[in-house]
Write a protein that holds these residues in place. Structure first.
Motif, PDB file in Angstrom:
ATOM      1  N   VAL A  12     -16.977  -7.224  16.081  1.00 15.89           N
ATOM      2  CA  VAL A  12     -16.881  -5.887  16.657  1.00 15.89           C
ATOM      3  C   VAL A  12     -17.714  -4.936  15.814  1.00 15.89           C
ATOM      4  CG1 VAL A  12     -14.819  -5.277  15.326  1.00 15.89           C
ATOM      5  CG2 VAL A  12     -15.256  -4.146  17.504  1.00 15.89           C
ATOM      6  N   GLN A  13     -18.209  -3.881  16.426  1.00 19.26           N
ATOM      7  CA  GLN A  13     -18.959  -2.880  15.683  1.00 19.26           C
ATOM      8  C   GLN A  13     -18.012  -1.932  14.952  1.00 19.26           C
ATOM      9  OE1 GLN A  13     -21.582  -0.963  18.516  1.00 19.26           O
ATOM     10  NE2 GLN A  13     -23.242  -2.409  18.042  1.00 19.26           N
ATOM     11  N   ALA A  14     -18.513  -1.338  13.903  1.00 26.77           N
ATOM     12  CA  ALA A  14     -17.713  -0.368  13.155  1.00 26.77           C
ATOM     13  C   ALA A  14     -17.215   0.729  14.096  1.00 26.77           C
ATOM     14  CB  ALA A  14     -18.541   0.233  12.029  1.00 26.77           C
ATOM     15  N   GLY A  15     -15.956   1.093  13.912  1.00 27.52           N
ATOM     16  CA  GLY A  15     -15.331   2.070  14.779  1.00 27.52           C
ATOM     17  C   GLY A  15     -14.596   1.468  15.956  1.00 27.52           C
ATOM     18  N   GLY A  16     -14.809   0.187  16.177  1.00 28.28           N
ATOM     19  CA  GLY A  16     -14.164  -0.486  17.301  1.00 28.28           C
ATOM     20  C   GLY A  16     -12.759  -0.952  16.984  1.00 28.28           C
ATOM     21  N   SER A  17     -12.179  -1.687  17.930  1.00 29.25           N
ATOM     22  CA  SER A  17     -10.791  -2.142  17.801  1.00 29.25           C
ATOM     23  C   SER A  17     -10.683  -3.627  18.113  1.00 29.25           C
ATOM     24  CB  SER A  17      -9.886  -1.374  18.767  1.00 29.25           C
ATOM     25  OG  SER A  17      -9.893   0.009  18.485  1.00 29.25           O
ATOM     26  N   LEU A  18      -9.690  -4.248  17.516  1.00 26.41           N
ATOM     27  CA  LEU A  18      -9.303  -5.614  17.828  1.00 26.41           C
ATOM     28  C   LEU A  18      -7.782  -5.703  17.791  1.00 26.41           C
ATOM     29  CD1 LEU A  18     -11.800  -7.860  15.798  1.00 26.41           C
ATOM     30  CD2 LEU A  18     -11.652  -7.673  18.287  1.00 26.41           C
ATOM     31  N   GLU A  65      -3.603   2.038   6.476  1.00 28.38           N
ATOM     32  CA  GLU A  65      -2.655   2.984   7.071  1.00 28.38           C
ATOM     33  C   GLU A  65      -3.398   4.028   7.897  1.00 28.38           C
ATOM     34  OE1 GLU A  65       0.024   4.649   4.283  1.00 28.38           O
ATOM     35  OE2 GLU A  65       1.386   5.401   5.836  1.00 28.38           O
ATOM     36  N   GLY A  66      -2.845   4.282   9.073  1.00 22.71           N
ATOM     37  CA  GLY A  66      -3.493   5.238   9.970  1.00 22.71           C
ATOM     38  C   GLY A  66      -4.490   4.578  10.898  1.00 22.71           C
ATOM     39  N   ARG A  67      -4.863   3.340  10.618  1.00 23.35           N
ATOM     40  CA  ARG A  67      -5.811   2.613  11.473  1.00 23.35           C
ATOM     41  C   ARG A  67      -5.176   1.355  12.079  1.00 23.35           C
ATOM     42  NH1 ARG A  67     -10.110   0.300   9.289  1.00 23.35           N
ATOM     43  NH2 ARG A  67      -9.205  -0.008   7.216  1.00 23.35           N
ATOM     44  N   PHE A  68      -4.332   0.681  11.343  1.00 31.40           N
ATOM     45  CA  PHE A  68      -3.688  -0.548  11.802  1.00 31.40           C
ATOM     46  C   PHE A  68      -2.210  -0.288  12.061  1.00 31.40           C
ATOM     47  CE2 PHE A  68      -6.569  -3.884   9.475  1.00 31.40           C
ATOM     48  CZ  PHE A  68      -7.688  -3.237   9.964  1.00 31.40           C
ATOM     49  N   THR A  69      -1.673  -0.923  13.082  1.00 30.37           N
ATOM     50  CA  THR A  69      -0.240  -0.904  13.332  1.00 30.37           C
ATOM     51  C   THR A  69       0.240  -2.315  13.621  1.00 30.37           C
ATOM     52  OG1 THR A  69      -0.564  -0.442  15.690  1.00 30.37           O
ATOM     53  CG2 THR A  69      -0.228   1.454  14.244  1.00 30.37           C
ATOM     54  N   ILE A  70       1.492  -2.571  13.293  1.00 27.02           N
ATOM     55  CA  ILE A  70       2.084  -3.883  13.528  1.00 27.02           C
ATOM     56  C   ILE A  70       3.306  -3.691  14.418  1.00 27.02           C
ATOM     57  CG2 ILE A  70       3.441  -3.779  11.388  1.00 27.02           C
ATOM     58  CD1 ILE A  70       3.017  -6.851  11.185  1.00 27.02           C
ATOM     59  N   SER A  71       3.474  -4.585  15.386  1.00 24.30           N
ATOM     60  CA  SER A  71       4.585  -4.476  16.326  1.00 24.30           C
ATOM     61  C   SER A  71       4.906  -5.864  16.862  1.00 24.30           C
ATOM     62  CB  SER A  71       4.220  -3.523  17.465  1.00 24.30           C
ATOM     63  OG  SER A  71       3.101  -4.024  18.180  1.00 24.30           O
ATOM     64  N   LEU A  86     -12.166   0.169  12.990  1.00 25.70           N
ATOM     65  CA  LEU A  86     -12.521  -0.893  12.054  1.00 25.70           C
ATOM     66  C   LEU A  86     -13.750  -0.530  11.252  1.00 25.70           C
ATOM     67  CD1 LEU A  86     -11.691  -3.899  14.343  1.00 25.70           C
ATOM     68  CD2 LEU A  86     -10.790  -3.583  12.025  1.00 25.70           C
ATOM     69  N   GLU A  87     -13.750  -0.986  10.011  1.00 29.65           N
ATOM     70  CA  GLU A  87     -14.833  -0.730   9.074  1.00 29.65           C
ATOM     71  C   GLU A  87     -15.400  -2.068   8.595  1.00 29.65           C
ATOM     72  OE1 GLU A  87     -12.753   1.335   6.025  1.00 29.65           O
ATOM     73  OE2 GLU A  87     -12.371   3.137   7.252  1.00 29.65           O
ATOM     74  N   PRO A  88     -16.652  -2.078   8.162  1.00 33.19           N
ATOM     75  CA  PRO A  88     -17.217  -3.343   7.643  1.00 33.19           C
ATOM     76  C   PRO A  88     -16.353  -3.958   6.540  1.00 33.19           C
ATOM     77  CG  PRO A  88     -18.956  -1.748   7.989  1.00 33.19           C
ATOM     78  CD  PRO A  88     -17.663  -1.015   8.241  1.00 33.19           C
ATOM     79  N   VAL A 125     -16.771  -7.190  11.205  1.00 35.87           N
ATOM     80  CA  VAL A 125     -17.098  -5.833  11.621  1.00 35.87           C
ATOM     81  C   VAL A 125     -18.522  -5.525  11.173  1.00 35.87           C
ATOM     82  CG1 VAL A 125     -16.420  -3.413  11.574  1.00 35.87           C
ATOM     83  CG2 VAL A 125     -14.679  -5.212  11.332  1.00 35.87           C
ATOM     84  N   SER A 126     -19.390  -5.263  12.132  1.00 35.24           N
ATOM     85  CA  SER A 126     -20.787  -4.974  11.818  1.00 35.24           C
ATOM     86  C   SER A 126     -20.993  -3.468  11.669  1.00 35.24           C
ATOM     87  CB  SER A 126     -21.698  -5.526  12.903  1.00 35.24           C
ATOM     88  OG  SER A 126     -21.415  -4.890  14.132  1.00 35.24           O
ATOM     89  N   SER A 127     -21.922  -3.106  10.801  1.00 34.27           N
ATOM     90  CA  SER A 127     -22.183  -1.682  10.556  1.00 34.27           C
ATOM     91  C   SER A 127     -23.232  -1.136  11.516  1.00 34.27           C
ATOM     92  CB  SER A 127     -22.649  -1.488   9.112  1.00 34.27           C
ATOM     93  OG  SER A 127     -23.784  -2.275   8.869  1.00 34.27           O
TER      94      SER A 127
END
Length: 127
Positions: A12-18, A65-71, A86-88, A125-127
């Protein structure tokens, strides 16, 4: 014997989600603590997040924190790690782990306390 299977990794590119999923075969996650850890090339495996199935407690590392959540998904007996922005630096193999000890939640950030591990799923994660 519990077998854990991770899925959802990818590129995924930086800033994206998985969205990563951890599924258990052999039994349900009832009474378990389920954790996510990751290991980047040349680095030690580190804690990412944990979820206590019965207590509905969750915990995430400061770095995510603030980017990932678990459920959890009750119907599918899975634990979900939603990863946004997501970040590289998030590039790693992500592992799911589980255990049933009543003390595990207290030591949820320690790898040695978990009983079962999955094979891991690659997140790039690609930049």
């Amino acid at each position: 014997q519990v077998q854990l299977v991770e899925s959802g990794g990818g590129l995924v590119q930086a800033g994206g989600s998985l969205r990563l999923s951890c599924a258990a075969s052999g039994r349900t996650f009832y009474s378990h603590t389920v954790g996510w850890f990751r290991q980047a090339p040349g680095k030690e495996r580190e804690f990412v997040a944990a979820y206590n199935w019965n207590g509905l407690n969750s915990d995430v590392a400061d770095s995510v924190e603030g980017r990932f959540t678990i459920s959890r998904d009750n119907a599918k007996n899975t634990v979900i790690l939603q990863m946004n922005k997501l970040e590289p630096e998030d590039t790693a193999v992500y592992f799911c782990a589980a255990g049933v000890s009543i003390y595990l939640w207290t030591f949820r950030r320690e790898m040695s306390k978990y009983d079962y591990w999955g094979q891991g799923t690659q997140v790039t994660v690609s930049s």
